[in-house]
Enzyme design. Structure first.
Site, PDB file in Angstrom:
ATOM      1  N   ASN A  62      16.428  16.557  28.863  1.00 31.96           N
ATOM      2  CA  ASN A  62      15.900  15.274  28.388  1.00 31.96           C
ATOM      3  C   ASN A  62      16.510  14.092  29.138  1.00 31.96           C
ATOM      4  OD1 ASN A  62      14.047  16.427  26.747  1.00 31.96           O
ATOM      5  ND2 ASN A  62      15.114  16.031  24.821  1.00 31.96           N
TER       6      ASN A  62
ATOM      7  N   ARG B 197      15.079   7.707   5.074  1.00 31.73           N
ATOM      8  CA  ARG B 197      15.277   9.012   4.417  1.00 31.73           C
ATOM      9  C   ARG B 197      16.207   8.863   3.211  1.00 31.73           C
ATOM     10  NH1 ARG B 197      15.506  12.423  10.034  1.00 31.73           N
ATOM     11  NH2 ARG B 197      13.323  13.079   9.975  1.00 31.73           N
TER      12      ARG B 197
ATOM     13  N   ARG C 283      22.095  23.566  23.420  1.00 31.12           N
ATOM     14  CA  ARG C 283      21.997  22.140  23.122  1.00 31.12           C
ATOM     15  C   ARG C 283      22.269  21.313  24.390  1.00 31.12           C
ATOM     16  NH1 ARG C 283      21.988  19.675  17.994  1.00 31.12           N
ATOM     17  NH2 ARG C 283      22.173  21.608  16.867  1.00 31.12           N
TER      18      ARG C 283
ATOM     19  N   VAL D  48      13.306   6.862  21.533  1.00 33.96           N
ATOM     20  CA  VAL D  48      13.204   7.762  20.379  1.00 33.96           C
ATOM     21  C   VAL D  48      13.688   9.180  20.734  1.00 33.96           C
ATOM     22  CG1 VAL D  48      11.609   8.748  18.676  1.00 33.96           C
ATOM     23  CG2 VAL D  48      11.237   6.419  19.513  1.00 33.96           C
TER      24      VAL D  48
ATOM     25  N   ALA E 263       2.908  11.679  24.690  1.00 34.82           N
ATOM     26  CA  ALA E 263       1.772  11.680  23.756  1.00 34.82           C
ATOM     27  C   ALA E 263       1.827  12.895  22.841  1.00 34.82           C
ATOM     28  CB  ALA E 263       0.453  11.653  24.532  1.00 34.82           C
ATOM     29  N   GLY E 264       3.042  13.337  22.522  1.00 41.85           N
ATOM     30  CA  GLY E 264       3.218  14.446  21.576  1.00 41.85           C
ATOM     31  C   GLY E 264       3.117  13.918  20.155  1.00 41.85           C
TER      32      GLY E 264
ATOM     33  N   ASN F 157      15.517  12.488  21.576  1.00 41.48           N
ATOM     34  CA  ASN F 157      16.856  12.942  21.210  1.00 41.48           C
ATOM     35  C   ASN F 157      17.550  13.668  22.346  1.00 41.48           C
ATOM     36  OD1 ASN F 157      17.485  12.180  18.497  1.00 41.48           O
ATOM     37  ND2 ASN F 157      15.752  13.446  17.835  1.00 41.48           N
TER      38      ASN F 157
ATOM     39  N   HIS G 101      22.954   8.983  15.610  1.00 46.26           N
ATOM     40  CA  HIS G 101      21.809   9.570  14.910  1.00 46.26           C
ATOM     41  C   HIS G 101      21.962  11.095  14.959  1.00 46.26           C
ATOM     42  CE1 HIS G 101      17.735  10.044  13.525  1.00 46.26           C
ATOM     43  NE2 HIS G 101      17.285  10.521  14.657  1.00 46.26           N
TER      44      HIS G 101
ATOM     45  N   ARG H  90      13.514  22.131  22.107  1.00 48.29           N
ATOM     46  CA  ARG H  90      14.427  23.235  22.446  1.00 48.29           C
ATOM     47  C   ARG H  90      13.645  24.535  22.481  1.00 48.29           C
ATOM     48  NH1 ARG H  90      20.058  23.354  19.307  1.00 48.29           N
ATOM     49  NH2 ARG H  90      20.710  25.446  19.862  1.00 48.29           N
TER      50      ARG H  90
HETATM   51  N1  APR Z   1       7.013  12.101  31.129  1.00 51.73           N
HETATM   52  C1  APR Z   1       6.149  11.875  30.128  1.00 51.73           C
HETATM   53  N2  APR Z   1       5.973  12.714  29.094  1.00 51.73           N
HETATM   54  C2  APR Z   1       6.692  13.842  29.094  1.00 51.73           C
HETATM   55  C3  APR Z   1       7.635  14.147  30.102  1.00 51.73           C
HETATM   56  C4  APR Z   1       7.782  13.216  31.159  1.00 51.73           C
HETATM   57  N3  APR Z   1       8.629  13.418  32.151  1.00 51.73           N
HETATM   58  N4  APR Z   1       8.203  15.328  29.785  1.00 51.73           N
HETATM   59  C5  APR Z   1       7.646  15.746  28.646  1.00 51.73           C
HETATM   60  N5  APR Z   1       6.742  14.844  28.206  1.00 51.73           N
HETATM   61  C6  APR Z   1       5.886  14.873  27.024  1.00 51.73           C
HETATM   62  C7  APR Z   1       5.331  16.247  26.710  1.00 51.73           C
HETATM   63  O1  APR Z   1       4.209  16.546  27.560  1.00 51.73           O
HETATM   64  C8  APR Z   1       4.915  16.071  25.244  1.00 51.73           C
HETATM   65  O2  APR Z   1       3.564  15.648  25.126  1.00 51.73           O
HETATM   66  O3  APR Z   1       6.616  14.515  25.870  1.00 51.73           O
HETATM   67  C9  APR Z   1       5.852  14.949  24.745  1.00 51.73           C
HETATM   68  C10 APR Z   1       6.789  15.399  23.641  1.00 51.73           C
HETATM   69  O4  APR Z   1       6.023  15.680  22.528  1.00 51.73           O
HETATM   70  P1  APR Z   1       6.408  16.800  21.437  1.00 51.73           P
HETATM   71  O5  APR Z   1       6.840  18.038  22.125  1.00 51.73           O
HETATM   72  O6  APR Z   1       5.307  16.831  20.432  1.00 51.73           O
HETATM   73  O7  APR Z   1       7.732  16.204  20.762  1.00 51.73           O
HETATM   74  P2  APR Z   1       7.803  15.129  19.572  1.00 51.73           P
HETATM   75  O8  APR Z   1       7.812  15.828  18.268  1.00 51.73           O
HETATM   76  O9  APR Z   1       6.821  14.064  19.820  1.00 51.73           O
HETATM   77  O10 APR Z   1       9.277  14.565  19.796  1.00 51.73           O
HETATM   78  C11 APR Z   1       9.573  13.771  20.936  1.00 51.73           C
HETATM   79  O11 APR Z   1      11.199  12.446  19.805  1.00 51.73           O
HETATM   80  O12 APR Z   1      12.085  12.542  17.677  1.00 51.73           O
HETATM   81  C12 APR Z   1      12.273  12.888  19.013  1.00 51.73           C
HETATM   82  O13 APR Z   1      13.588  14.917  18.913  1.00 51.73           O
HETATM   83  C13 APR Z   1      12.338  14.393  19.223  1.00 51.73           C
HETATM   84  O14 APR Z   1      13.168  14.269  21.474  1.00 51.73           O
HETATM   85  C14 APR Z   1      12.007  14.492  20.686  1.00 51.73           C
HETATM   86  C15 APR Z   1      11.026  13.344  20.884  1.00 51.73           C
END
Ligand code: APR
Length: 311
Positions: A95, A151, A88, A118, A10-11, A120, A175, A82
Protein backbone atom coordinates in the site's frame (compact mmCIF):
# COMPACT_ATOMS: atom_id res chain seq x y z
CA UNK A 1 -20.76 23.12 -10.54
CA UNK A 2 -17.46 24.73 -9.65
CA UNK A 3 -15.88 22.50 -7.05
CA UNK A 4 -14.27 19.17 -7.86
CA UNK A 5 -13.68 16.11 -5.73
CA UNK A 6 -11.61 13.22 -7.06
CA UNK A 7 -11.83 9.82 -5.44
CA UNK A 8 -8.90 7.50 -6.09
CA UNK A 9 -9.85 3.84 -5.85
CA UNK A 10 -13.29 2.77 -7.05
CA UNK A 11 -13.65 -0.17 -4.66
CA UNK A 12 -16.10 -0.35 -1.79
CA UNK A 13 -14.95 2.70 0.15
CA UNK A 14 -14.12 4.81 -2.90
CA UNK A 15 -17.34 4.12 -4.80
CA UNK A 16 -19.44 4.73 -1.68
CA UNK A 17 -17.62 8.01 -1.02
CA UNK A 18 -18.19 9.04 -4.65
CA UNK A 19 -21.87 8.14 -4.22
CA UNK A 20 -22.24 10.35 -1.14
CA UNK A 21 -20.43 13.32 -2.67
CA UNK A 22 -22.30 13.04 -5.97
CA UNK A 23 -25.72 12.56 -4.36
CA UNK A 24 -25.13 15.61 -2.14
CA UNK A 25 -24.54 17.69 -5.27
CA UNK A 26 -21.81 19.77 -3.60
CA UNK A 27 -19.13 19.00 -6.19
CA UNK A 28 -18.39 17.42 -9.53
CA UNK A 29 -16.88 13.99 -8.94
CA UNK A 30 -14.08 12.11 -10.69
CA UNK A 31 -13.76 8.42 -9.78
CA UNK A 32 -10.36 6.93 -10.65
CA UNK A 33 -9.13 3.34 -10.56
CA UNK A 34 -6.46 1.32 -12.32
CA UNK A 35 -9.01 -1.41 -13.07
CA UNK A 36 -10.34 -0.74 -16.54
CA UNK A 37 -14.09 -0.29 -16.79
CA UNK A 38 -14.77 -0.34 -13.06
CA UNK A 39 -14.71 3.41 -12.38
CA UNK A 40 -16.47 4.09 -15.70
CA UNK A 41 -19.21 1.55 -14.90
CA UNK A 42 -19.78 2.76 -11.35
CA UNK A 43 -19.75 6.42 -12.40
CA UNK A 44 -22.25 5.74 -15.18
CA UNK A 45 -24.49 3.84 -12.77
CA UNK A 46 -24.35 6.81 -10.37
CA UNK A 47 -24.96 9.30 -13.19
CA UNK A 48 -28.07 7.32 -14.11
CA UNK A 49 -29.33 7.82 -10.55
CA UNK A 50 -28.70 11.57 -10.85
CA UNK A 51 -32.09 12.43 -12.39
CA UNK A 52 -33.84 10.64 -9.51
CA UNK A 53 -31.75 12.52 -6.97
CA UNK A 54 -32.13 15.80 -8.90
CA UNK A 55 -28.36 16.23 -8.90
CA UNK A 56 -26.91 19.12 -10.90
CA UNK A 57 -23.30 17.96 -10.49
CA UNK A 58 -21.41 15.62 -12.84
CA UNK A 59 -19.58 12.35 -12.25
CA UNK A 60 -16.91 10.77 -14.43
CA UNK A 61 -15.15 7.43 -14.14
CA UNK A 62 -11.60 7.22 -15.46
CA UNK A 63 -8.28 5.39 -15.67
CA UNK A 64 -6.46 8.62 -16.44
CA UNK A 65 -4.94 10.78 -13.70
CA UNK A 66 -5.23 13.79 -16.03
CA UNK A 67 -8.98 13.87 -15.29
CA UNK A 68 -8.25 14.69 -11.64
CA UNK A 69 -6.48 17.97 -12.53
CA UNK A 70 -7.67 21.00 -10.58
CA UNK A 71 -9.33 19.02 -7.78
CA UNK A 72 -10.28 20.85 -4.63
CA UNK A 73 -10.18 17.59 -2.70
CA UNK A 74 -8.66 14.20 -3.51
CA UNK A 75 -9.85 11.30 -1.40
CA UNK A 76 -7.43 8.36 -1.60
CA UNK A 77 -8.91 4.92 -0.97
CA UNK A 78 -6.72 2.97 -3.39
CA UNK A 79 -5.01 -0.02 -1.95
CA UNK A 80 -4.69 -3.75 -1.79
CA UNK A 81 -6.58 -5.97 0.56
CA UNK A 82 -4.61 -8.55 2.54
CA UNK A 83 -4.29 -11.77 0.57
CA UNK A 84 -3.51 -15.26 1.88
CA UNK A 85 0.18 -15.61 2.69
CA UNK A 86 0.67 -11.85 2.93
CA UNK A 87 2.01 -10.52 6.20
CA UNK A 88 0.92 -7.21 7.69
CA UNK A 89 4.28 -5.80 6.61
CA UNK A 90 3.76 -7.04 3.05
CA UNK A 91 0.47 -5.17 2.98
CA UNK A 92 2.17 -2.11 4.42
CA UNK A 93 4.82 -2.18 1.69
CA UNK A 94 2.29 -2.84 -1.07
CA UNK A 95 0.00 0.00 0.00
CA UNK A 96 2.94 2.35 0.54
CA UNK A 97 3.87 1.71 -3.10
CA UNK A 98 0.29 2.40 -4.22
CA UNK A 99 0.27 5.60 -2.16
CA UNK A 100 3.57 6.83 -3.62
CA UNK A 101 2.34 6.15 -7.14
CA UNK A 102 -1.07 7.79 -6.63
CA UNK A 103 0.24 10.87 -4.84
CA UNK A 104 3.14 11.49 -7.22
CA UNK A 105 0.70 11.44 -10.14
CA UNK A 106 -2.11 13.50 -8.59
CA UNK A 107 -0.37 16.13 -6.45
CA UNK A 108 1.28 18.04 -9.34
CA UNK A 109 -2.10 18.25 -11.12
CA UNK A 110 -3.91 19.72 -8.10
CA UNK A 111 -1.28 21.80 -6.28
CA UNK A 112 -3.88 23.70 -4.25
CA UNK A 113 -5.92 20.61 -3.46
CA UNK A 114 -6.41 18.86 -0.16
CA UNK A 115 -5.78 15.15 0.31
CA UNK A 116 -7.98 13.03 2.52
CA UNK A 117 -6.27 9.67 3.01
CA UNK A 118 -8.35 6.60 3.82
CA UNK A 119 -6.10 3.68 2.76
CA UNK A 120 -4.79 1.62 5.68
CA UNK A 121 -2.62 1.65 7.67
CA UNK A 122 -4.05 5.13 7.48
CA UNK A 123 -1.76 7.22 9.73
CA UNK A 124 1.35 5.91 7.98
CA UNK A 125 -0.21 6.30 4.52
CA UNK A 126 -1.07 9.92 5.37
CA UNK A 127 2.53 10.66 6.33
CA UNK A 128 3.79 9.09 3.10
CA UNK A 129 1.21 11.08 1.10
CA UNK A 130 2.42 14.28 2.74
CA UNK A 131 6.09 13.47 2.08
CA UNK A 132 5.55 12.53 -1.55
CA UNK A 133 3.22 15.45 -2.33
CA UNK A 134 5.48 18.17 -0.94
CA UNK A 135 2.23 19.84 0.21
CA UNK A 136 1.89 21.99 3.30
CA UNK A 137 0.79 19.99 6.37
CA UNK A 138 -2.66 21.61 6.37
CA UNK A 139 -3.34 20.10 2.92
CA UNK A 140 -3.02 16.45 3.98
CA UNK A 141 -5.45 14.83 6.42
CA UNK A 142 -6.12 11.24 7.41
CA UNK A 143 -9.59 9.79 7.97
CA UNK A 144 -9.74 7.72 11.14
CA UNK A 145 -11.00 9.56 14.20
CA UNK A 146 -14.30 10.54 12.61
CA UNK A 147 -15.04 6.87 11.96
CA UNK A 148 -13.78 5.68 15.35
CA UNK A 149 -15.83 8.35 17.16
CA UNK A 150 -18.90 7.44 15.12
CA UNK A 151 -18.46 3.80 16.09
CA UNK A 152 -18.12 4.73 19.79
CA UNK A 153 -21.27 6.90 19.54
CA UNK A 154 -23.13 4.02 17.89
CA UNK A 155 -22.24 1.58 20.67
CA UNK A 156 -23.12 4.16 23.35
CA UNK A 157 -26.43 4.78 21.62
CA UNK A 158 -27.20 1.02 21.56
CA UNK A 159 -26.29 0.76 25.25
CA UNK A 160 -28.12 3.84 26.52
CA UNK A 161 -31.07 3.85 24.13
CA UNK A 162 -30.50 7.49 23.17
CA UNK A 163 -30.14 9.14 19.78
CA UNK A 164 -26.51 9.03 18.56
CA UNK A 165 -26.71 12.68 17.56
CA UNK A 166 -27.05 13.62 21.24
CA UNK A 167 -23.75 11.88 22.02
CA UNK A 168 -20.47 13.80 21.82
CA UNK A 169 -17.13 12.05 21.99
CA UNK A 170 -13.55 12.07 20.77
CA UNK A 171 -11.11 9.35 19.81
CA UNK A 172 -7.41 10.22 19.63
CA UNK A 173 -4.21 8.46 18.58
CA UNK A 174 -3.51 6.11 15.70
CA UNK A 175 -6.33 4.46 13.75
CA UNK A 176 -5.49 1.00 15.08
CA UNK A 177 -5.96 -1.26 18.08
CA UNK A 178 -4.23 1.27 20.34
CA UNK A 179 -6.58 4.14 19.48
CA UNK A 180 -7.66 6.21 22.48
CA UNK A 181 -11.41 6.71 22.95
CA UNK A 182 -11.88 9.38 25.63
CA UNK A 183 -14.70 8.59 28.10
CA UNK A 184 -13.76 11.69 30.13
CA UNK A 185 -14.60 13.80 27.06
CA UNK A 186 -17.81 11.93 26.24
CA UNK A 187 -21.22 13.30 27.13
CA UNK A 188 -24.90 12.85 26.37
CA UNK A 189 -26.38 16.33 25.91
CA UNK A 190 -23.69 17.59 28.28
CA UNK A 191 -24.23 14.83 30.88
CA UNK A 192 -20.88 13.10 31.50
CA UNK A 193 -21.16 9.51 30.28
CA UNK A 194 -19.42 8.33 33.43
CA UNK A 195 -22.52 9.45 35.39
CA UNK A 196 -24.65 7.10 33.27
CA UNK A 197 -22.54 3.97 32.81
CA UNK A 198 -20.40 1.83 35.10
CA UNK A 199 -16.64 1.83 34.47
CA UNK A 200 -16.91 -1.82 33.39
CA UNK A 201 -19.62 -1.22 30.78
CA UNK A 202 -17.81 1.85 29.51
CA UNK A 203 -14.56 -0.10 29.16
CA UNK A 204 -16.40 -2.82 27.21
CA UNK A 205 -17.68 -0.20 24.74
CA UNK A 206 -14.22 1.34 24.45
CA UNK A 207 -12.85 -2.11 23.60
CA UNK A 208 -15.59 -2.71 21.04
CA UNK A 209 -14.69 0.64 19.43
CA UNK A 210 -11.00 -0.32 19.25
CA UNK A 211 -11.87 -3.54 17.45
CA UNK A 212 -14.81 -2.11 15.48
CA UNK A 213 -13.12 -2.63 12.10
CA UNK A 214 -12.25 -6.25 12.88
CA UNK A 215 -15.82 -6.92 14.03
CA UNK A 216 -17.10 -5.97 10.56
CA UNK A 217 -14.35 -7.96 8.78
CA UNK A 218 -15.30 -11.04 10.81
CA UNK A 219 -18.93 -10.66 9.72
CA UNK A 220 -18.32 -9.81 6.04
CA UNK A 221 -15.52 -12.38 5.62
CA UNK A 222 -14.61 -11.05 2.15
CA UNK A 223 -13.81 -7.41 2.82
CA UNK A 224 -13.82 -4.60 5.33
CA UNK A 225 -16.20 -1.84 6.36
CA UNK A 226 -17.16 0.79 3.83
CA UNK A 227 -20.44 2.56 4.58
CA UNK A 228 -19.22 4.22 7.79
CA UNK A 229 -15.69 4.88 6.44
CA UNK A 230 -17.20 6.55 3.34
CA UNK A 231 -19.66 8.55 5.45
CA UNK A 232 -16.72 9.72 7.58
CA UNK A 233 -14.70 10.77 4.54
CA UNK A 234 -17.77 12.58 3.21
CA UNK A 235 -18.20 14.52 6.46
CA UNK A 236 -14.60 15.73 6.08
CA UNK A 237 -15.12 16.62 2.40
CA UNK A 238 -18.20 18.65 3.33
CA UNK A 239 -16.45 20.42 6.21
CA UNK A 240 -13.69 21.53 3.84
CA UNK A 241 -15.73 22.40 0.74
CA UNK A 242 -18.36 24.32 2.70
CA UNK A 243 -15.74 25.87 5.00
CA UNK A 244 -17.70 24.65 8.00
CA UNK A 245 -14.92 24.95 10.62
CA UNK A 246 -16.03 21.61 12.06
CA UNK A 247 -14.10 20.16 14.99
CA UNK A 248 -13.32 16.63 13.86
CA UNK A 249 -10.78 14.09 15.09
CA UNK A 250 -8.41 13.44 12.16
CA UNK A 251 -4.84 12.35 11.53
CA UNK A 252 -2.94 15.61 11.14
CA UNK A 253 0.71 16.59 11.17
CA UNK A 254 1.87 17.22 14.72
CA UNK A 255 4.90 19.32 15.35
CA UNK A 256 5.12 19.41 19.12
CA UNK A 257 1.40 19.33 19.90
CA UNK A 258 0.57 16.61 22.42
CA UNK A 259 4.34 16.16 22.86
CA UNK A 260 4.52 14.50 19.43
CA UNK A 261 6.80 15.76 16.67
CA UNK A 262 6.94 15.11 12.93
CA UNK A 263 4.16 12.52 12.91
CA UNK A 264 0.59 12.24 11.60
CA UNK A 265 -1.66 11.04 14.39
CA UNK A 266 -5.32 11.53 15.33
CA UNK A 267 -6.23 14.64 17.34
CA UNK A 268 -9.14 17.10 17.21
CA UNK A 269 -8.70 19.57 14.38
CA UNK A 270 -10.79 22.36 12.89
CA UNK A 271 -11.51 21.64 9.21
CA UNK A 272 -12.38 24.40 6.75
CA UNK A 273 -11.49 25.65 3.29
CA UNK A 274 -7.74 25.44 3.99
CA UNK A 275 -7.98 21.86 5.17
CA UNK A 276 -6.59 21.82 8.70
CA UNK A 277 -7.37 25.30 10.03
CA UNK A 278 -6.28 24.62 13.59
CA UNK A 279 -5.23 21.81 15.91
CA UNK A 280 -6.97 21.72 19.28
CA UNK A 281 -4.86 20.67 22.24
CA UNK A 282 -6.90 19.06 24.99
CA UNK A 283 -5.80 18.95 28.60
CA UNK A 284 -5.25 15.22 28.99
CA UNK A 285 -4.65 13.48 32.31
CA UNK A 286 -1.57 11.32 32.84
CA UNK A 287 -3.31 8.09 31.84
CA UNK A 288 -4.72 9.61 28.63
CA UNK A 289 -1.32 11.12 27.79
CA UNK A 290 0.36 7.75 28.25
CA UNK A 291 -2.22 6.05 26.01
CA UNK A 292 -1.78 8.66 23.25
CA UNK A 293 2.02 8.38 23.50
CA UNK A 294 1.82 4.58 23.23
CA UNK A 295 -0.50 4.75 20.23
CA UNK A 296 1.71 7.36 18.51
CA UNK A 297 4.75 5.16 19.25
CA UNK A 298 3.11 2.28 17.38
CA UNK A 299 2.38 4.56 14.40
CA UNK A 300 6.01 5.74 14.34
CA UNK A 301 7.28 2.18 14.45
CA UNK A 302 5.07 1.21 11.51
CA UNK A 303 6.17 4.32 9.62
CA UNK A 304 9.84 3.43 10.17
CA UNK A 305 9.14 -0.07 8.84
CA UNK A 306 7.45 1.42 5.75
CA UNK A 307 10.33 3.84 5.17
CA UNK A 308 12.99 1.15 5.47
CA UNK A 309 11.26 -0.98 2.84
CA UNK A 310 13.69 -3.03 0.80
CA UNK A 311 13.33 -2.49 -2.92
N1 APR B 1 -4.32 3.22 -8.22
C1 APR B 1 -5.65 3.32 -8.17
N2 APR B 1 -6.45 2.38 -7.64
C2 APR B 1 -5.86 1.27 -7.17
C3 APR B 1 -4.46 1.09 -7.17
C4 APR B 1 -3.67 2.13 -7.73
N3 APR B 1 -2.36 2.05 -7.79
N4 APR B 1 -4.20 -0.10 -6.60
C5 APR B 1 -5.37 -0.64 -6.26
N5 APR B 1 -6.39 0.19 -6.58
C6 APR B 1 -7.82 0.02 -6.41
C7 APR B 1 -8.31 -1.39 -6.67
O1 APR B 1 -8.42 -1.63 -8.09
C8 APR B 1 -9.67 -1.37 -5.98
O2 APR B 1 -10.71 -1.00 -6.87
O3 APR B 1 -8.20 0.28 -5.07
C9 APR B 1 -9.50 -0.29 -4.89
C10 APR B 1 -9.63 -0.82 -3.48
O4 APR B 1 -10.94 -1.23 -3.31
P1 APR B 1 -11.37 -2.45 -2.34
O5 APR B 1 -10.46 -3.60 -2.55
O6 APR B 1 -12.85 -2.61 -2.47
O7 APR B 1 -11.02 -1.89 -0.88
P2 APR B 1 -11.93 -0.94 0.03
O8 APR B 1 -12.82 -1.77 0.89
O9 APR B 1 -12.52 0.12 -0.80
O10 APR B 1 -10.82 -0.32 0.99
C11 APR B 1 -9.86 0.59 0.48
O11 APR B 1 -9.70 1.84 2.50
O12 APR B 1 -10.64 1.55 4.59
C12 APR B 1 -9.51 1.34 3.80
O13 APR B 1 -8.51 -0.66 4.73
C13 APR B 1 -9.18 -0.13 3.63
O14 APR B 1 -6.98 0.24 2.73
C14 APR B 1 -8.33 -0.09 2.40
C15 APR B 1 -8.95 1.05 1.60
Amino acid sequence: MKTKVSVIGAGNVGATTAHLVYQSGIADVVLFDIAEGVPQGKALDLAEAGPLWKVAASIKGTNSFADTAGSDIIVVTAGLPRKPGMSRDDLLYANAEVMRSVISQTAPLSPDGIFIIVTNPMDVMTQIAWQVSGFKPNQVIGMGGVLDASRFRTFLSFELGVAPEDIETLVLGGHGDLMVPLPRHTSIKGIPVRDLLSPERLEALVDRTRTGGAEIVALLKTGSAYYAPAASAFQMVKAILLDEQRVLPCAVYLNGEYGIRDLFVGVPAVLGKNGVEKIIELQLNDDEKAQVAKSAGAVRELLNTALTQKK
